[in-house]
Design an enzyme around this catalytic site. Structure first.
Site: not given
Ligand code: GLA
Length: 400
Positions: A51-52, A127, A129, A164-165, A182, A186
């Site tokens: 991830d990030d 993924k 974002d 995030w919708g 997504r 979170d």
């Molecule tokens: C967002 C995403 C998380 C994660 C973080 C990383 O909040 O929704 O799932 O990937 O960024 O910074």
């Protein structure tokens, strides 16, 4: 040759964020791949996703992303090669905006270069974002842009949108070419968060399906408050007042195994991707048993990906409900959930799933957590479900 089946059913894998957030490195990712290959691969898990916070804060002089030289001193390609050598697939993370949520370079206006870089490194999953998205350009365009870049980079890369919708994503995401999206904020490692995310997607079942899955967020199964990030560990309230001192401190979250079982069952029957977020190098037997339940995974991976429908318990509709998902061989998956704090009486009327008494049909019922046949039932199935618990059944229509 292009894999025409990429994204047919929800992806299954592991993502570094929930437990490790920015504390990731070459060694951790290789160890996660070892653990997946030996403990989880047989159950169907295949993606190892970083991830990030994997990159330097600046691109190089050619505008290319640069791996963090402390975390990944040999770069990303050797890590990807290692993951592939275990028979697994490799995923990474970027962002539609100028920066990632963690403040690293995003792919905005670099989409085609970045897709090429990911392809060179051997990436199989991206993924993507939504932080720091410039206001003047719709998300729909940005997801289409990266999707087009990925489809032209010469590699099959699963595209995992993460907005995030926001911005009515349900209405346009399928045309963007994303294989999953997504739909929620979170997740946190506590029961309130699990409940809230699941309830937020009841009614949205029609938007998910083959090749474009509704992603309710990564799993917290087995974390037991083990994130290095206090926000992910904290309870719904976020902070708790320490008695007497008047100071505040995060209250550690974590769930019971029963709650994790319910969480896994919800995500499975709601057709969410199953991306594990715990430290898979150190799973308890209970965690492993939950994550590798083949009967529950078979419901999630059913090839037709039909959305479940919700039947609320008439005398306790706020807490107790069933999700019923038709499966490709004609069986029904039935999840009976109790979100309340007291044991819940439940009865599923077969009338509600189209099996009238006059039809002369009943259900032969198998319990997917106890792994046992429960017998043949007509008209209704009654049970009591523990607080925060569930029952997951696979039911075959039979003549009675
Ligand atoms: C967002 C995403 C998380 C994660 C973080 C990383 O909040 O929704 O799932 O990937 O960024 O910074």
């Amino acid at each position: 040759m292009e894999n025409k089946f990429l994204g047919l059913t929800p992806p299954m894998g592991w993502n570094s964020w929930n437990t490790f957030t920015w504390e990731i490195n070459d060694k951790l990712i290789r160890e996660a791949a070892d653990a997946m290959a030996s403990e989880l691969k047989d159950a169907g898990y295949e993606y190892i996703v970083i991830d990030d916070c994997w990159s330097e804060k600046q691109r190089d002089k050619n505008g290319r992303l640069v791996p963090d030289h402390w975390k990944f001193p040999d770069g990303i390609k050797p890590v990807a090669d290692y993951v592939h050598s275990k028979g697994l697939k490799f995923g990474m993370y970027s962002c539609a905006g100028t920066h990632t949520c963690g403040g690293h370079p995003g792919s905005f206006e670099h989409e085609f270069d970045d897709a090429e870089t990911f392809a060179e490194w051997g990436v199989d999953y991206l993924k993507y974002d939504y932080c720091y998205k410039p206001d003047h350009i719709p998300g729909e365009i940005l997801y289409k842009r990266m999707s087009t870049a990925l489809r032209n980079c010469g590699r099959d890369i699963m595209f995992s949108a993460c907005n995030w919708g926001n911005d009515d994503v349900y209405k346009w995401i399928r045309e963007s070419g994303a294989h999953l999206f997504r739909s929620t904020g979170d997740i946190q490692d506590n029961w309130e968060s699990i409940k809230r995310l699941a309830l937020s997607q009841i009614g949205n079942e029609c938007y998910g399906g083959n090749f474009c899955h509704n992603d309710i967020d990564m799993l917290v199964v087995g974390m037991h408050g083990g994130s290095n990030n206090e926000w992910i560990n904290s309870t719904e309230a976020g902070v708790n007042v320490i008695a007497d001192s008047g100071e505040t401190a995060p209250k550690l979250g974590g769930c019971t195994d029963e709650e994790y079982r319910t969480h896994f069952s919800l995500w499975a029957i709601m057709n969410s991707p199953l991306m594990i977020g715990c430290d898979i190098r150190h799973m308890t037997p209970a965690t492993k048993e939950i994550l590798t339940n083949k009967d529950v995974i078979a419901i999630n991976q059913d090839i037709e990906c039909r959305g479940p429908y919700c039947i609320k318990q008439w005398n306790n509709p706020d807490n107790v409900f069933s999700l019923v998902k038709p499966l490709s061989n004609g069986d029904y998956a039935i999840g009976m959930f109790n979100f309340g704090d007291r044991a819940g009486e439940m009865s599923l009327q077969f009338w509600d799933i189209g099996l009238t008494t006059a039809s002369g049909r009943g259900l032969s019922v198998y319990d997917c957590w106890k792994h046992e046949e429960l017998g043949t039932f007509t008209e209704r199935f009654c049970t009591t479900v523990e607080p925060h618990g569930c029952m997951v059944l696979r039911a075959k229509v039979v003549k009675v």
